[in-house]
Design a protein around this motif. Structure first.
Motif, PDB file in Angstrom:
ATOM      1  N   LYS A 147     -13.035  -1.806  -5.901  1.00 16.31           N
ATOM      2  CA  LYS A 147     -13.011  -0.863  -4.707  1.00 16.31           C
ATOM      3  C   LYS A 147     -12.544  -1.820  -3.243  1.00 16.31           C
ATOM      4  N   PHE A 148     -11.830  -1.127  -2.498  1.00 14.19           N
ATOM      5  CA  PHE A 148     -11.293  -1.676  -1.208  1.00 14.19           C
ATOM      6  C   PHE A 148     -12.121  -0.900  -0.156  1.00 14.19           C
ATOM      7  N   TYR A 149     -12.114  -1.615   0.968  1.00 12.60           N
ATOM      8  CA  TYR A 149     -13.060  -0.864   1.934  1.00 12.60           C
ATOM      9  C   TYR A 149     -11.875  -1.231   3.278  1.00 12.60           C
ATOM     10  N   ASN A 150     -11.059  -2.073   3.471  1.00  9.16           N
ATOM     11  CA  ASN A 150      -9.947  -2.246   4.744  1.00  9.16           C
ATOM     12  C   ASN A 150      -8.789  -2.157   4.182  1.00  9.16           C
ATOM     13  N   LEU A 151      -8.452  -2.029   3.004  1.00 14.24           N
ATOM     14  CA  LEU A 151      -7.115  -1.691   2.629  1.00 14.24           C
ATOM     15  C   LEU A 151      -7.007  -0.643   1.463  1.00 14.24           C
ATOM     16  N   LEU A 152      -5.658  -0.003   1.294  1.00 16.73           N
ATOM     17  CA  LEU A 152      -5.555   0.919   0.251  1.00 16.73           C
ATOM     18  C   LEU A 152      -5.139   0.217  -1.006  1.00 16.73           C
ATOM     19  N   TYR A 153      -5.329   0.884  -2.108  1.00 17.01           N
ATOM     20  CA  TYR A 153      -4.968   0.052  -3.533  1.00 17.01           C
ATOM     21  C   TYR A 153      -3.428  -0.081  -3.670  1.00 17.01           C
ATOM     22  N   PRO A 154      -2.817  -1.315  -4.051  1.00 19.78           N
ATOM     23  CA  PRO A 154      -1.333  -1.509  -3.686  1.00 19.78           C
ATOM     24  C   PRO A 154      -0.783  -0.917  -4.786  1.00 19.78           C
ATOM     25  N   LYS A 155       0.510  -0.595  -4.558  1.00 18.25           N
ATOM     26  CA  LYS A 155       1.493   0.046  -5.656  1.00 18.25           C
ATOM     27  C   LYS A 155       2.171  -0.820  -6.486  1.00 18.25           C
ATOM     28  N   GLU A 175       0.944  -1.111   0.024  1.00 16.10           N
ATOM     29  CA  GLU A 175       0.056   0.046   0.067  1.00 16.10           C
ATOM     30  C   GLU A 175       0.769   1.188   0.197  1.00 16.10           C
ATOM     31  N   GLY A 176       1.904   0.993   0.634  1.00 13.17           N
ATOM     32  CA  GLY A 176       2.945   2.259   0.715  1.00 13.17           C
ATOM     33  C   GLY A 176       2.548   3.215   1.922  1.00 13.17           C
ATOM     34  N   ASN A 177       1.252   3.873   1.782  1.00 16.75           N
ATOM     35  CA  ASN A 177       0.742   4.542   2.824  1.00 16.75           C
ATOM     36  C   ASN A 177       0.184   3.739   4.082  1.00 16.75           C
ATOM     37  N   ILE A 178       0.157   4.513   5.303  1.00 23.83           N
ATOM     38  CA  ILE A 178      -0.819   3.661   6.194  1.00 23.83           C
ATOM     39  C   ILE A 178      -2.331   3.852   6.202  1.00 23.83           C
ATOM     40  N   PHE A 179      -2.879   2.939   6.114  1.00 29.65           N
ATOM     41  CA  PHE A 179      -4.311   2.882   5.983  1.00 29.65           C
ATOM     42  C   PHE A 179      -5.108   3.725   7.087  1.00 29.65           C
ATOM     43  N   SER A 180      -5.913   4.529   7.185  1.00 30.58           N
ATOM     44  CA  SER A 180      -6.388   5.418   8.200  1.00 30.58           C
ATOM     45  C   SER A 180      -8.049   5.942   7.644  1.00 30.58           C
ATOM     46  N   THR A 181      -8.584   6.289   8.300  1.00 28.47           N
ATOM     47  CA  THR A 181     -10.033   6.843   8.248  1.00 28.47           C
ATOM     48  C   THR A 181      -9.895   7.944   6.873  1.00 28.47           C
ATOM     49  N   GLU A 182      -8.962   8.850   7.149  1.00 21.31           N
ATOM     50  CA  GLU A 182      -8.719   9.866   6.161  1.00 21.31           C
ATOM     51  C   GLU A 182      -8.267   9.457   4.717  1.00 21.31           C
ATOM     52  N   SER A 183      -7.238   8.443   4.789  1.00 26.35           N
ATOM     53  CA  SER A 183      -6.931   7.856   3.423  1.00 26.35           C
ATOM     54  C   SER A 183      -7.962   6.981   2.793  1.00 26.35           C
ATOM     55  N   SER A 184      -8.773   6.443   3.620  1.00 27.65           N
ATOM     56  CA  SER A 184     -10.035   5.404   3.014  1.00 27.65           C
ATOM     57  C   SER A 184     -11.035   6.261   2.451  1.00 27.65           C
ATOM     58  N   ILE A 185     -11.450   7.415   3.265  1.00 28.33           N
ATOM     59  CA  ILE A 185     -12.309   8.291   2.552  1.00 28.33           C
ATOM     60  C   ILE A 185     -11.986   8.860   1.221  1.00 28.33           C
ATOM     61  N   ILE A 186     -10.594   9.353   1.083  1.00 25.14           N
ATOM     62  CA  ILE A 186      -9.940   9.856  -0.084  1.00 25.14           C
ATOM     63  C   ILE A 186     -10.066   8.721  -1.092  1.00 25.14           C
ATOM     64  N   GLN A 187      -9.626   7.530  -0.907  1.00 21.96           N
ATOM     65  CA  GLN A 187      -9.796   6.523  -1.833  1.00 21.96           C
ATOM     66  C   GLN A 187     -11.239   6.156  -2.410  1.00 21.96           C
ATOM     67  N   TYR A 234      -1.807   6.321 -12.187  1.00 24.07           N
ATOM     68  CA  TYR A 234      -2.371   7.596 -11.795  1.00 24.07           C
ATOM     69  C   TYR A 234      -3.204   7.456 -10.706  1.00 24.07           C
ATOM     70  N   PHE A 235      -4.089   6.405 -10.640  1.00 25.76           N
ATOM     71  CA  PHE A 235      -4.917   6.195  -9.313  1.00 25.76           C
ATOM     72  C   PHE A 235      -4.208   6.340  -8.207  1.00 25.76           C
ATOM     73  N   THR A 236      -2.987   5.317  -7.999  1.00 24.24           N
ATOM     74  CA  THR A 236      -2.304   5.226  -6.761  1.00 24.24           C
ATOM     75  C   THR A 236      -1.723   6.505  -6.460  1.00 24.24           C
ATOM     76  N   GLU A 237      -0.952   7.139  -7.630  1.00 23.51           N
ATOM     77  CA  GLU A 237      -0.437   8.273  -7.263  1.00 23.51           C
ATOM     78  C   GLU A 237      -1.208   9.559  -6.509  1.00 23.51           C
ATOM     79  N   SER A 238      -2.446   9.448  -7.112  1.00 24.36           N
ATOM     80  CA  SER A 238      -3.577  10.609  -6.596  1.00 24.36           C
ATOM     81  C   SER A 238      -3.835  10.278  -5.512  1.00 24.36           C
ATOM     82  N   ILE A 239      -3.746   8.994  -4.750  1.00 24.89           N
ATOM     83  CA  ILE A 239      -3.983   8.887  -3.190  1.00 24.89           C
ATOM     84  C   ILE A 239      -2.898   9.644  -2.681  1.00 24.89           C
ATOM     85  N   SER A 240      -1.538   9.099  -2.861  1.00 20.89           N
ATOM     86  CA  SER A 240      -0.544   9.856  -2.415  1.00 20.89           C
ATOM     87  C   SER A 240      -0.364  11.234  -2.472  1.00 20.89           C
TER      88      SER A 240
END
Length: 470
Positions: free
Chosen positions: A277-285, A252-264, A323-329
């Protein structure tokens, strides 16, 4: 930057204001011990490298030759001085350098022991449990250390010492219940006969492979500098230089949190159905994962080299996924190409030690990939527990399990008190045949990781629906 530091290292301000004097004192002691052993490790390492450089340099050899030419003609004491100089040189190679290396291992062991004790073993306020069906990490096979690949979801900064703790616990499973040691334990044992060997564990991130006790990694972790990418030759260079290791990757690269989950989830609206769509994880890099596997390919068995040949069909738009994963970062502000932080610490700047096309024959791959699913819970006593899935208030023995993202000092403070709200860490360990992934082409590796991450997300969802306190 400060916000990330406070969230993952210090913790919420509301928790800090509730720390007692005893907790503040314990945290200060914890930080001082880490700084002490870290400093001793760095100073010993610098002195160790200086001794090696000096004793093996051309200048030192030239000095020995000149000294020998001058002293040998001197009657009686000339040969004695030459012999003494030779013995001093041999003592550096046979005594001083190995003992400095042993001393470094001791400081690293003590550094890790402080982390283990304050985070997982003090007062029993933190409990690690393994769901039914979970495996044991098998890194040792008939006393031969293997190079083992471990992937895990990223829930907290505590994931780093947690995985280190679990790996050492599995290796020392026949030893005492506590794997922490103190200076008193060091003085009791004769480590000249039974030397300390640190767990061969390296994390992959920040554009390098690293151990926890590294100066440049402290900079990267504290500043959350995640702009660098590792390449396959970096993996090979690390293994050829340091030997067999367990390599840990957080895709995932980044730490999963409420904020990152909402952005995703918001970004999912623009990219679905091209990405799941992922609900408990971030999209992997994908980049680091594929480079890691490509770096391990030279060490696989010849029988595996003959299998898995075929063409890949790029039916998913890889550029869109990137582009999707980079957008999250970008939204999380973890990636900034104009970041002024010096990135010269990348492992790719280390001079090449071996031929990239000739794998080290002493490297032995574990034929299994180990996958860790980590969730942190806090148990709270409540009269009514809110069921977030059904939107109802239900009573469950007066205790409600709450998912948390613990900070480093928050975990330490929690274990310094007689807590009524213990922390439970769920670690589900599963294994997958590594050979089935290694022979794939990069795009197929990406598809495998995406598919596996989808299964992992669904499994985490099922587990959270079924978890109960006994």
């Amino acid at each position: 930057m400060f916000r990330s530091f406070q969230t993952h290292i210090i913790g919420p301000q509301s928790d800090i204001l509730n720390w007692t004097i005893d907790e503040w004192f314990g945290i200060v002691v914890f930080i001082q011990l880490l700084i002490l052993y870290f400093s001793l490790y760095i100073v010993t390492g610098i002195f160790h490298r200086f001794i090696i450089f000096t004793s093996r340099s051309v200048l030192f050899k030239t000095f020995i030759g000149a000294y020998t030419c001058i002293c040998r003609p001197i009657p009686i004491i000339g040969n004695y001085k030459v012999q003494m100089l030779s013995k001093c040189g041999n003592s550096f190679e046979e005594q001083v350098i190995p003992k400095l290396r042993l001393l470094q291992n001791i400081w690293e062991k003590l550094f890790n022991s402080v982390l283990f004790f304050y985070l997982f073993e003090n007062r029993g306020n933190t409990q690690i449990f393994f769901p039914s069906g979970s495996e044991d990490i098998g890194t040792v096979n008939f006393s031969t250390t293997l190079t083992t690949l471990i992937v895990a979801n990223h829930r907290s900064i505590v994931d780093y010492p947690l995985i280190n703790f679990l790996l050492q616990k599995s290796i020392e499973s026949n030893g005492p219940s506590s794997i922490s040691i103190t200076l008193k334990d060091i003085l009791k044992k004769d480590y000249s006969k039974n030397p300390i060997q640190p767990v061969g564990l390296r994390f992959i991130g920040f554009g390098k492979t690293f151990k926890m006790i590294r100066l440049d990694v402290v900079k990267d972790v504290f500043l959350f500098d995640k702009k660098n990418e590792i390449e396959k030759h970096d993996i090979k260079r690390t293994l050829d230089k340091h030997g067999n290791h367990a390599l840990v990757l957080f895709p995932e690269g980044n730490i999963f949190s409420t904020e990152s989950s909402i952005i995703q989830r918001k970004l999912n609206e623009n990219f679905f159905p091209y990405v799941p769509k992922f609900y408990n994880l971030l999209y992997p890099k994908f980049k680091t994962f594929t480079e890691l596997l490509l770096g391990l390919q030279p060490y696989k068995n010849e029988s595996d080299n003959k299998s898995g040949k075929g063409k890949t069909n790029g039916d998913r738009p890889i550029k869109l996924l990137w582009y999707f994963t980079e957008s999250i970062s970008k939204y999380l502000r973890y990636t900034d190409k104009n970041d002024p932080i010096d990135s010269t610490y990348s492992i790719s700047t280390i001079p090449q030690q071996c031929d990239d096309h000739t794998p080290n024959q002493n490297i032995h791959l574990n034929n299994l990939l180990w996958d860790l699913s980590i969730i942190y819970y806090r148990a709270k006593k409540t009269k009514l527990g809110h069921d977030h899935n059904c939107g109802k208030t239900t009573i469950h023995k007066g205790i409600q399990l709450e998912q948390i993202t613990p900070s480093l000092l928050g975990m330490v403070a929690h274990n310094l008190k007689n807590a009524n709200d213990p922390i439970f860490i769920s670690v589900n360990i599963q294994k997958h045949p590594l050979a089935d992934i290694l022979h794939l082409k990069p795009k197929k590796m990406e598809k495998w990781l995406e598919s596996h991450w989808g299964s992992k997300d669904r499994d985490l969802n099922k587990f959270q629906d079924s978890v109960v306190l006994m």
